[in-house]
Motif scaffolding. Structure first.
Motif, PDB file in Angstrom:
ATOM      1  N   GLY A 175      52.743  15.982  71.353  1.00 47.15           N
ATOM      2  CA  GLY A 175      51.793  14.913  71.065  1.00 47.15           C
ATOM      3  C   GLY A 175      52.520  13.869  70.248  1.00 47.15           C
ATOM      4  N   SER A 176      51.977  13.534  69.083  1.00 40.07           N
ATOM      5  CA  SER A 176      52.618  12.532  68.239  1.00 40.07           C
ATOM      6  C   SER A 176      53.240  13.144  66.990  1.00 40.07           C
ATOM      7  CB  SER A 176      51.588  11.488  67.833  1.00 40.07           C
ATOM      8  OG  SER A 176      50.567  12.098  67.078  1.00 40.07           O
ATOM      9  N   THR A 177      53.226  14.472  66.868  1.00 30.22           N
ATOM     10  CA  THR A 177      53.710  15.119  65.655  1.00 30.22           C
ATOM     11  C   THR A 177      54.971  15.916  65.943  1.00 30.22           C
ATOM     12  OG1 THR A 177      51.425  15.325  64.935  1.00 30.22           O
ATOM     13  CG2 THR A 177      53.046  16.664  63.786  1.00 30.22           C
ATOM     14  N   PRO A 178      56.080  15.627  65.212  1.00 31.85           N
ATOM     15  CA  PRO A 178      57.282  16.434  65.416  1.00 31.85           C
ATOM     16  C   PRO A 178      57.064  17.847  64.875  1.00 31.85           C
ATOM     17  CG  PRO A 178      57.600  14.907  63.618  1.00 31.85           C
ATOM     18  CD  PRO A 178      56.252  14.618  64.206  1.00 31.85           C
ATOM     19  N   VAL A 179      57.488  18.835  65.652  1.00 32.40           N
ATOM     20  CA  VAL A 179      57.343  20.217  65.222  1.00 32.40           C
ATOM     21  C   VAL A 179      58.641  20.960  65.455  1.00 32.40           C
ATOM     22  CG1 VAL A 179      54.870  20.304  65.667  1.00 32.40           C
ATOM     23  CG2 VAL A 179      56.431  20.986  67.459  1.00 32.40           C
ATOM     24  N   THR A 180      58.850  22.004  64.708  1.00 34.06           N
ATOM     25  CA  THR A 180      60.020  22.849  64.866  1.00 34.06           C
ATOM     26  C   THR A 180      59.656  23.976  65.822  1.00 34.06           C
ATOM     27  OG1 THR A 180      60.676  22.329  62.627  1.00 34.06           O
ATOM     28  CG2 THR A 180      61.672  24.281  63.622  1.00 34.06           C
ATOM     29  N   PRO A 181      60.564  24.373  66.719  1.00 29.70           N
ATOM     30  CA  PRO A 181      60.247  25.453  67.644  1.00 29.70           C
ATOM     31  C   PRO A 181      59.853  26.726  66.894  1.00 29.70           C
ATOM     32  CG  PRO A 181      62.340  24.430  68.194  1.00 29.70           C
ATOM     33  CD  PRO A 181      61.913  23.868  66.881  1.00 29.70           C
TER      34      PRO A 181
ATOM     35  N   VAL B 134      59.194   5.178  56.523  1.00 31.60           N
ATOM     36  CA  VAL B 134      58.584   3.953  57.049  1.00 31.60           C
ATOM     37  C   VAL B 134      57.504   4.292  58.069  1.00 31.60           C
ATOM     38  CG1 VAL B 134      59.022   1.814  58.313  1.00 31.60           C
ATOM     39  CG2 VAL B 134      60.702   2.648  56.657  1.00 31.60           C
ATOM     40  N   ASN B 135      57.854   5.116  59.031  1.00 34.15           N
ATOM     41  CA  ASN B 135      56.934   5.485  60.110  1.00 34.15           C
ATOM     42  C   ASN B 135      56.270   6.821  59.782  1.00 34.15           C
ATOM     43  OD1 ASN B 135      57.686   3.259  61.966  1.00 34.15           O
ATOM     44  ND2 ASN B 135      59.674   4.263  61.855  1.00 34.15           N
ATOM     45  N   PHE B 136      54.992   6.770  59.430  1.00 31.91           N
ATOM     46  CA  PHE B 136      54.248   7.966  59.055  1.00 31.91           C
ATOM     47  C   PHE B 136      53.340   8.392  60.198  1.00 31.91           C
ATOM     48  CE2 PHE B 136      55.789   6.664  55.015  1.00 31.91           C
ATOM     49  CZ  PHE B 136      55.898   7.833  54.286  1.00 31.91           C
ATOM     50  N   ILE B 137      53.405   9.676  60.514  1.00 32.81           N
ATOM     51  CA  ILE B 137      52.620  10.255  61.609  1.00 32.81           C
ATOM     52  C   ILE B 137      51.586  11.194  61.007  1.00 32.81           C
ATOM     53  CG2 ILE B 137      52.723  11.711  63.670  1.00 32.81           C
ATOM     54  CD1 ILE B 137      55.690  10.809  63.914  1.00 32.81           C
ATOM     55  N   PRO B 138      50.309  11.025  61.374  1.00 33.77           N
ATOM     56  CA  PRO B 138      49.298  11.931  60.819  1.00 33.77           C
ATOM     57  C   PRO B 138      49.395  13.321  61.445  1.00 33.77           C
ATOM     58  CG  PRO B 138      48.294  10.485  62.431  1.00 33.77           C
ATOM     59  CD  PRO B 138      49.722  10.032  62.273  1.00 33.77           C
ATOM     60  N   ILE B 139      49.046  14.331  60.669  1.00 29.99           N
ATOM     61  CA  ILE B 139      48.913  15.665  61.238  1.00 29.99           C
ATOM     62  C   ILE B 139      47.627  15.663  62.046  1.00 29.99           C
ATOM     63  CG2 ILE B 139      48.541  18.102  60.719  1.00 29.99           C
ATOM     64  CD1 ILE B 139      50.403  17.752  58.343  1.00 29.99           C
TER      65      ILE B 139
ATOM     66  N   LYS C 224      37.659  16.194  47.947  1.00 32.97           N
ATOM     67  CA  LYS C 224      36.895  17.075  48.839  1.00 32.97           C
ATOM     68  C   LYS C 224      37.486  17.134  50.245  1.00 32.97           C
ATOM     69  CE  LYS C 224      32.343  16.443  46.728  1.00 32.97           C
ATOM     70  NZ  LYS C 224      30.972  15.982  47.032  1.00 32.97           N
ATOM     71  N   SER C 225      38.140  16.060  50.673  1.00 36.05           N
ATOM     72  CA  SER C 225      38.797  16.048  51.989  1.00 36.05           C
ATOM     73  C   SER C 225      39.927  15.029  51.967  1.00 36.05           C
ATOM     74  CB  SER C 225      37.792  15.726  53.105  1.00 36.05           C
ATOM     75  OG  SER C 225      37.276  14.416  52.965  1.00 36.05           O
ATOM     76  N   TYR C 226      40.902  15.239  52.868  1.00 38.73           N
ATOM     77  CA  TYR C 226      42.077  14.376  52.867  1.00 38.73           C
ATOM     78  C   TYR C 226      42.785  14.435  54.219  1.00 38.73           C
ATOM     79  CZ  TYR C 226      44.259  18.892  51.923  1.00 38.73           C
ATOM     80  OH  TYR C 226      44.636  20.221  51.989  1.00 38.73           O
ATOM     81  N   ILE C 227      43.656  13.469  54.423  1.00 36.21           N
ATOM     82  CA  ILE C 227      44.514  13.376  55.613  1.00 36.21           C
ATOM     83  C   ILE C 227      45.955  13.509  55.129  1.00 36.21           C
ATOM     84  CG2 ILE C 227      45.373  11.785  57.393  1.00 36.21           C
ATOM     85  CD1 ILE C 227      42.517  10.586  57.451  1.00 36.21           C
ATOM     86  N   VAL C 228      46.811  14.151  55.918  1.00 33.38           N
ATOM     87  CA  VAL C 228      48.235  14.262  55.591  1.00 33.38           C
ATOM     88  C   VAL C 228      49.031  13.514  56.647  1.00 33.38           C
ATOM     89  CG1 VAL C 228      50.187  15.832  55.255  1.00 33.38           C
ATOM     90  CG2 VAL C 228      47.885  16.515  54.507  1.00 33.38           C
ATOM     91  N   ARG C 229      49.934  12.663  56.201  1.00 36.81           N
ATOM     92  CA  ARG C 229      50.851  11.961  57.093  1.00 36.81           C
ATOM     93  C   ARG C 229      52.273  12.303  56.654  1.00 36.81           C
ATOM     94  NH1 ARG C 229      46.655   7.798  56.717  1.00 36.81           N
ATOM     95  NH2 ARG C 229      45.910   7.357  58.826  1.00 36.81           N
ATOM     96  N   THR C 230      53.172  12.437  57.628  1.00 42.22           N
ATOM     97  CA  THR C 230      54.557  12.795  57.326  1.00 42.22           C
ATOM     98  C   THR C 230      55.518  11.805  57.968  1.00 42.22           C
ATOM     99  OG1 THR C 230      54.744  14.260  59.245  1.00 42.22           O
ATOM    100  CG2 THR C 230      53.967  15.248  57.178  1.00 42.22           C
ATOM    101  N   SER C 231      56.738  11.782  57.442  1.00 41.91           N
ATOM    102  CA  SER C 231      57.745  10.859  57.947  1.00 41.91           C
ATOM    103  C   SER C 231      59.136  11.427  57.729  1.00 41.91           C
ATOM    104  CB  SER C 231      57.619   9.520  57.209  1.00 41.91           C
ATOM    105  OG  SER C 231      58.665   8.638  57.570  1.00 41.91           O
ATOM    106  N   LEU C 232      60.035  11.075  58.605  1.00 41.87           N
ATOM    107  CA  LEU C 232      61.448  11.412  58.428  1.00 41.87           C
ATOM    108  C   LEU C 232      62.204  10.272  57.767  1.00 41.87           C
ATOM    109  CD1 LEU C 232      62.123  13.158  61.853  1.00 41.87           C
ATOM    110  CD2 LEU C 232      62.078  14.238  59.599  1.00 41.87           C
TER     111      LEU C 232
ATOM    112  N   GLY D 251      47.648  18.055  70.723  1.00 37.11           N
ATOM    113  CA  GLY D 251      47.276  17.202  71.843  1.00 37.11           C
ATOM    114  C   GLY D 251      46.342  16.054  71.497  1.00 37.11           C
ATOM    115  N   LYS D 252      45.974  15.906  70.246  1.00 33.74           N
ATOM    116  CA  LYS D 252      45.053  14.839  69.825  1.00 33.74           C
ATOM    117  C   LYS D 252      45.838  13.759  69.087  1.00 33.74           C
ATOM    118  CE  LYS D 252      41.442  17.501  70.749  1.00 33.74           C
ATOM    119  NZ  LYS D 252      40.169  17.371  71.240  1.00 33.74           N
ATOM    120  N   THR D 253      45.229  12.581  68.942  1.00 30.84           N
ATOM    121  CA  THR D 253      45.866  11.496  68.207  1.00 30.84           C
ATOM    122  C   THR D 253      45.108  11.143  66.924  1.00 30.84           C
ATOM    123  OG1 THR D 253      44.669   9.865  69.528  1.00 30.84           O
ATOM    124  CG2 THR D 253      46.891  10.477  70.277  1.00 30.84           C
ATOM    125  N   THR D 254      43.874  11.602  66.804  1.00 32.10           N
ATOM    126  CA  THR D 254      43.073  11.337  65.616  1.00 32.10           C
ATOM    127  C   THR D 254      43.566  12.199  64.462  1.00 32.10           C
ATOM    128  OG1 THR D 254      41.167  10.926  67.038  1.00 32.10           O
ATOM    129  CG2 THR D 254      40.716  11.298  64.707  1.00 32.10           C
TER     130      THR D 254
END
Length: 193
Positions: free
Chosen positions: A169-175, A91-96, A80-88, A100-103
């Motif tokens: 913020g804490s999420t890498p993004v592509t221009p 090892v180090n996973f960053i949540p979406i 019903k609900s979920y969180i997505v985390r990504t990594s390059l 500007g937020k960290t939650t």
């Protein structure tokens, strides 16, 4: 991204925190997968808690723009609900997150076991590894999924290609595409194309 087709994303590119048994392993989580023999057609973890995750290794960084989910075919089991985390690096996973937020952003999942639910991220995420952490579920955690996105190299002023990312913020993004077009326009004006 090709999760539905084994020729594009192989079974070994799927991993998970746990699986209930051999019939519910991570590679069963392909969107539109069906039960086949003893295989149930969805990933189901051994435990029903928020520490469970399924991961896709894309082998190289790709631009991820969204996700599509389904539950277990033919059963009243879905996320019903979920969180997505990504990594390059795996090892180090960053949540979406929201800009500007960290939650971690909690995405709305499915309302039944069969209807695909699409969630588009607010930005392109450059990642090699994508993990989905179910938060709430109906009866049991059961998931099939597809990732949306593509690999599009940026054209730079030198005529070479790159996949430059920036951190917001804490999420890498592509221009955004507009920056690629500006770069191309500057380059083409310099060479009078």
């Amino acid at each position: 991204m090709g999760l539905e087709q084994r020729s594009q994303i192989t079974d070994v590119q799927f991993t998970a925190s746990t699986s209930y048994d051999f019939s519910t392993v991570a590679n069963q989580a392909r969107l539109n997968n069906v039960a086949n023999g003893r295989m149930v057609g969805a990933w189901i973890p051994r435990f029903k808690d928020d520490q469970q995750w399924i991961q896709i290794d894309l082998l190289h960084p790709k631009n991820i723009t969204g996700i599509v989910t389904q539950g277990r075919p033919g059963h009243n089991q879905w996320v019903k609900s979920y969180i997505v985390r990504t990594s390059l690096d795996g090892v180090n996973f960053i949540p979406i997150t929201d800009f500007g937020k960290t939650t971690p952003l909690i995405f709305a999942g499915n309302i039944d076991h069969e209807t695909p639910k699409t969630q588009i991220f607010g930005q392109k995420i450059s990642a090699r590894f994508v993990r989905v952490y179910p938060v709430t579920f109906e009866t049991s955690i059961a998931l099939r999924l597809e990732l949306l996105g593509c690999f599009v190299p940026a054209v730079t002023g030198t005529g070479t290609t790159s996949t430059t990312t920036q951190t917001t913020g804490s999420t890498p993004v592509t221009p955004p595409l507009s920056k690629f077009l500006v770069t191309f326009n500057i380059w083409s004006e310099a060479f009078e194309l």
